[in-house]
Write a protein that holds these residues in place. Structure first.
Motif, PDB file in Angstrom:
ATOM      1  N   GLY A 326     -33.648  22.580  50.266  1.00  0.00           N
ATOM      2  CA  GLY A 326     -33.829  23.624  51.399  1.00  0.00           C
ATOM      3  C   GLY A 326     -33.980  23.724  52.706  1.00  0.00           C
ATOM      4  N   SER A 327     -34.480  23.984  53.787  1.00  0.00           N
ATOM      5  CA  SER A 327     -34.658  23.705  55.233  1.00  0.00           C
ATOM      6  C   SER A 327     -35.763  24.091  55.914  1.00  0.00           C
ATOM      7  N   GLN A 328     -35.571  23.064  57.321  1.00  0.00           N
ATOM      8  CA  GLN A 328     -36.917  23.222  57.949  1.00  0.00           C
ATOM      9  C   GLN A 328     -36.326  24.748  58.983  1.00  0.00           C
ATOM     10  N   TRP A 329     -38.275  25.274  59.688  1.00  0.00           N
ATOM     11  CA  TRP A 329     -37.802  26.172  60.311  1.00  0.00           C
ATOM     12  C   TRP A 329     -38.663  26.534  61.193  1.00  0.00           C
ATOM     13  N   VAL A 330     -38.512  26.106  62.692  1.00  0.00           N
ATOM     14  CA  VAL A 330     -39.535  26.089  63.987  1.00  0.00           C
ATOM     15  C   VAL A 330     -39.621  27.023  64.447  1.00  0.00           C
ATOM     16  N   ILE A 331     -40.555  28.087  64.075  1.00  0.00           N
ATOM     17  CA  ILE A 331     -41.026  29.560  64.452  1.00  0.00           C
ATOM     18  C   ILE A 331     -41.644  29.302  66.448  1.00  0.00           C
ATOM     19  N   THR A 332     -41.052  29.661  67.306  1.00  0.00           N
ATOM     20  CA  THR A 332     -41.887  29.529  68.621  1.00  0.00           C
ATOM     21  C   THR A 332     -42.282  30.937  69.537  1.00  0.00           C
ATOM     22  N   ASN A 333     -43.773  30.836  69.153  1.00  0.00           N
ATOM     23  CA  ASN A 333     -44.459  31.751  69.303  1.00  0.00           C
ATOM     24  C   ASN A 333     -44.668  32.756  68.309  1.00  0.00           C
ATOM     25  N   PRO A 334     -44.840  32.133  67.227  1.00  0.00           N
ATOM     26  CA  PRO A 334     -44.713  33.110  66.142  1.00  0.00           C
ATOM     27  C   PRO A 334     -45.515  34.357  66.484  1.00  0.00           C
ATOM     28  N   ALA A 335     -46.965  34.037  66.757  1.00  0.00           N
ATOM     29  CA  ALA A 335     -47.388  35.160  67.019  1.00  0.00           C
ATOM     30  C   ALA A 335     -46.776  36.781  67.553  1.00  0.00           C
ATOM     31  N   ARG A 336     -45.582  36.508  68.748  1.00  0.00           N
ATOM     32  CA  ARG A 336     -44.984  37.200  69.704  1.00  0.00           C
ATOM     33  C   ARG A 336     -44.206  38.360  68.646  1.00  0.00           C
ATOM     34  N   ASP A 338     -41.269  39.705  64.709  1.00  0.00           N
ATOM     35  CA  ASP A 338     -40.695  39.307  63.309  1.00  0.00           C
ATOM     36  C   ASP A 338     -39.705  38.602  64.000  1.00  0.00           C
ATOM     37  N   ARG A 339     -39.182  37.482  62.702  1.00  0.00           N
ATOM     38  CA  ARG A 339     -38.191  36.795  63.099  1.00  0.00           C
ATOM     39  C   ARG A 339     -37.540  36.158  61.419  1.00  0.00           C
ATOM     40  N   SER A 340     -36.459  36.194  61.648  1.00  0.00           N
ATOM     41  CA  SER A 340     -35.401  35.651  60.549  1.00  0.00           C
ATOM     42  C   SER A 340     -35.008  34.577  60.384  1.00  0.00           C
ATOM     43  N   THR A 341     -33.668  34.351  58.893  1.00  0.00           N
ATOM     44  CA  THR A 341     -33.044  33.025  58.977  1.00  0.00           C
ATOM     45  C   THR A 341     -32.437  33.149  57.903  1.00  0.00           C
ATOM     46  N   SER A 342     -31.657  31.983  57.525  1.00  0.00           N
ATOM     47  CA  SER A 342     -31.017  32.016  56.853  1.00  0.00           C
ATOM     48  C   SER A 342     -30.394  30.779  56.292  1.00  0.00           C
ATOM     49  N   PHE A 343     -30.736  30.380  54.604  1.00  0.00           N
ATOM     50  CA  PHE A 343     -29.505  28.816  54.817  1.00  0.00           C
ATOM     51  C   PHE A 343     -29.306  29.306  52.963  1.00  0.00           C
ATOM     52  N   GLN A 344     -28.622  27.536  52.385  1.00  0.00           N
ATOM     53  CA  GLN A 344     -27.827  27.597  52.016  1.00  0.00           C
ATOM     54  C   GLN A 344     -28.640  26.190  50.785  1.00  0.00           C
ATOM     55  N   THR A 345     -28.996  26.551  49.331  1.00  0.00           N
ATOM     56  CA  THR A 345     -29.023  25.163  48.739  1.00  0.00           C
ATOM     57  C   THR A 345     -28.340  25.501  47.487  1.00  0.00           C
ATOM     58  N   GLN A 346     -28.816  24.212  46.854  1.00  0.00           N
ATOM     59  CA  GLN A 346     -27.816  24.047  45.343  1.00  0.00           C
ATOM     60  C   GLN A 346     -28.149  24.815  44.055  1.00  0.00           C
ATOM     61  N   LEU A 347     -27.503  25.067  43.675  1.00  0.00           N
ATOM     62  CA  LEU A 347     -27.824  26.698  42.662  1.00  0.00           C
ATOM     63  C   LEU A 347     -28.590  25.575  41.934  1.00  0.00           C
ATOM     64  N   GLY A 348     -28.275  24.295  40.890  1.00  0.00           N
ATOM     65  CA  GLY A 348     -29.488  23.457  40.208  1.00  0.00           C
ATOM     66  C   GLY A 348     -28.858  22.310  40.811  1.00  0.00           C
ATOM     67  N   PRO A 349     -30.519  21.500  40.251  1.00  0.00           N
ATOM     68  CA  PRO A 349     -30.537  20.094  40.173  1.00  0.00           C
ATOM     69  C   PRO A 349     -29.305  19.234  39.258  1.00  0.00           C
ATOM     70  N   SER A 350     -28.432  19.623  37.727  1.00  0.00           N
ATOM     71  CA  SER A 350     -27.318  19.323  37.802  1.00  0.00           C
ATOM     72  C   SER A 350     -25.908  19.120  38.320  1.00  0.00           C
ATOM     73  N   SER A 351     -25.153  18.102  37.818  1.00  0.00           N
ATOM     74  CA  SER A 351     -24.138  18.222  38.852  1.00  0.00           C
ATOM     75  C   SER A 351     -22.790  19.116  38.266  1.00  0.00           C
TER      76      SER A 351
END
Length: 482
Positions: A326-336, A338-351
């Motif tokens: 997963g990923s951490q996401w810090v949103i400054t002034n969140p009430a201002r 809409d925001r967007s971001t993207s990140f990547q994760t491993q498809l699954g826990p299997s090697s």
């Protein structure tokens, strides 16, 4: 168990100053509640603070005292003596009402920790308020329970539930959980368990980890909502716990079998087998789990799922904070806006899926409106629209994969969003939102948050601290033969 004894019966009750002050208190309260029928000249004269001060002086000076409490403790040869007033004690405690019914001098036997707080306890009975510290919560709750002062008991329990995140040198949540179990406070037990689960990494590195009981450890290990860096971090902490506690073999083996070995990479599993003294000592009890974990990493998930039940907890990831999950996401002034971001994760826990990545798009909206509240044109007045207030909207978080792939076959993605809050100078997880497997958002996300206020408990320096976790879950495609 503390003992209670009494001496010297009294023929008559001496109400003294206590009755006078109570009469004044009742008179003030009655005046405050009186119905003035809308008379604009009506006013409330409130001298309750002065009354409380007089009651404190009454206890301090012992004026008009008609009863004496002698508190003995193993920590001191001399008893603590309190000159009290029977009426005030009896109003707050049915135990004192019974003890003082036919006697005016009562000897109480208390453990050192409760004896040290007895003066605070008596002051509460006179004034209805008390200040306590973290280490005083349990003994104060014990006093309130023993003498059946239910208001104080509820107040201390609520203090404990709201101060789980408070910082202390030796830690206190584990001790509070064990105490809650002893007294049967289910609400406090649940609050402590949830706090420990969501902030387990902080607990693993603290002094209180060594005081975790076997029962509490097993309860934690069976949970899938544990928040920690990785399963290897959990194994390392459990290994340290077993080395210090040295439980009997059946207990140690039960603990080791609760580790989710398939969530640990093969290279790390090989290292554990070669270097872990605990694993070497109990290898026979977990050999089947280790072998199954290696099989899980070696075969393709689709092939493995034909022969093993991958829907059990052993193959379900916990809330891991490592970047591949997963990923951490810090949103400054969140009430201002809409925001967007993207990140990547491993498809699954299997090697087998270690080199495959899934890209995720995340949209955050602070004032999303459901269909029922969106502005619509009115039929009666052409061009007019219904007014919509900003506060009608609610925060919304949508998480969607940026692509589809044949590799997704047999895999579903559970999503969890952690909200970090600052308490006592520490950033801890206080809120966690889990998504239904078929949904791209959590229906109740920040539903009670007021992001417009800089003082909101959900904000840190006017920023919203989120950690988004993607938990890939494999599914059995063919029913396993038993």
């Amino acid at each position: 168990m503390a003992r209670l004894t009494g001496t010297r019966p009294v023929a008559t009750r001496r109400w003294g100053c206590a009755a006078a002050f109570l009469l004044l208190l009742f008179t003030v309260q009655a005046a405050q509640k009186a119905d003035f029928s809308g008379d604009s000249t009506a006013a409330t004269i409130n001298h309750s603070l002065t009354l409380l001060q007089r009651l404190q002086e009454l206890l301090q000076n012992g004026n008009g005292s008609d009863s004496v409490l002698r508190v003995r403790s193993a920590a001191s040869d001399e008893p603590k003596v309190f000159h009290t007033h029977q009426l005030l004690l009896s109003l707050q405690s049915e135990v004192f009402e019974s003890l003082l019914r036919n006697q005016s001098v009562v000897t109480l036997y208390e453990p050192p920790e409760t004896a040290a707080l007895f003066e605070k306890f008596i002051r509460y009975l006179y004034c209805g308020g008390v200040s306590i510290l973290l280490h005083q919560a349990i003994p104060m709750h014990q006093l309130a329970s023993k003498y059946r002062v239910w208001g104080l008991q509820r107040g201390v329990a609520e203090y404990m539930r709201t101060h789980l995140a408070s910082e202390s040198s030796q830690g206190h949540v584990v001790g509070w959980y064990h105490y809650a179990v002893r007294v049967g406070d289910l609400a406090l037990q649940d609050s402590c368990l949830q706090f420990l689960a969501w902030n387990l990494s902080a607990v693993l590195g603290s002094a209180e980890w060594g005081s975790v009981s076997v029962e509490l450890l097993l309860l934690l290990l069976e949970r899938s909502d544990l928040v920690l860096h990785s399963e290897l971090e959990l194994y390392t902490a459990v290994e340290g716990w077993l080395s210090r506690q040295q439980p009997e073999a059946p207990v140690a083996e039960r603990v080791l079998r609760a580790i989710r070995y398939p969530m640990i990479a093969p290279s790390q599993l090989f290292r554990l087998q070669a270097q872990s003294a605990v694993l070497a000592r109990h290898r026979g009890a977990v050999q089947d789990l280790l072998f199954q974990a290696f099989q899980f990493h070696a075969a393709s998930p689709l092939h493995f799922a034909k022969y093993f039940d991958v829907n059990c907890s052993m193959f379900l990831p916990r809330n891991y904070l490592a970047p591949s999950w997963g990923s951490q996401w810090v949103i400054t002034n969140p009430a201002r806006d809409d925001r967007s971001t993207s990140f990547q994760t491993q498809l699954g826990p299997s090697s087998h899926d270690a080199g495959k990545r899934v890209t995720w798009n995340v949209l955050f909206s602070p004032r999303w409106l459901p269909v029922s509240l969106r502005p619509v044109y009115s039929d009666s007045v052409a061009g007019a629209i219904q007014p919509v207030r900003i506060e009608d909207g609610r925060p919304r978080l949508v998480i969607t994969p940026a692509m589809s792939s044949p590799d997704f076959a047999g895999v579903s993605f559970q999503k969890t969003v952690l909200v970090g809050v600052r308490q006592q100078g520490r950033v801890l997880v206080k809120h966690a939102y889990s998504f239904h497997q078929s949904s791209d958002e959590a229906a109740d996300f920040l539903v009670h948050a007021d992001l417009q206020k800089r003082t909101s408990e959900y904000l840190i320096d006017n920023s919203l601290h989120l950690h988004i976790i993607i938990k890939p879950v494999y599914h059995s495609l063919i029913k396993v033969k038993k």
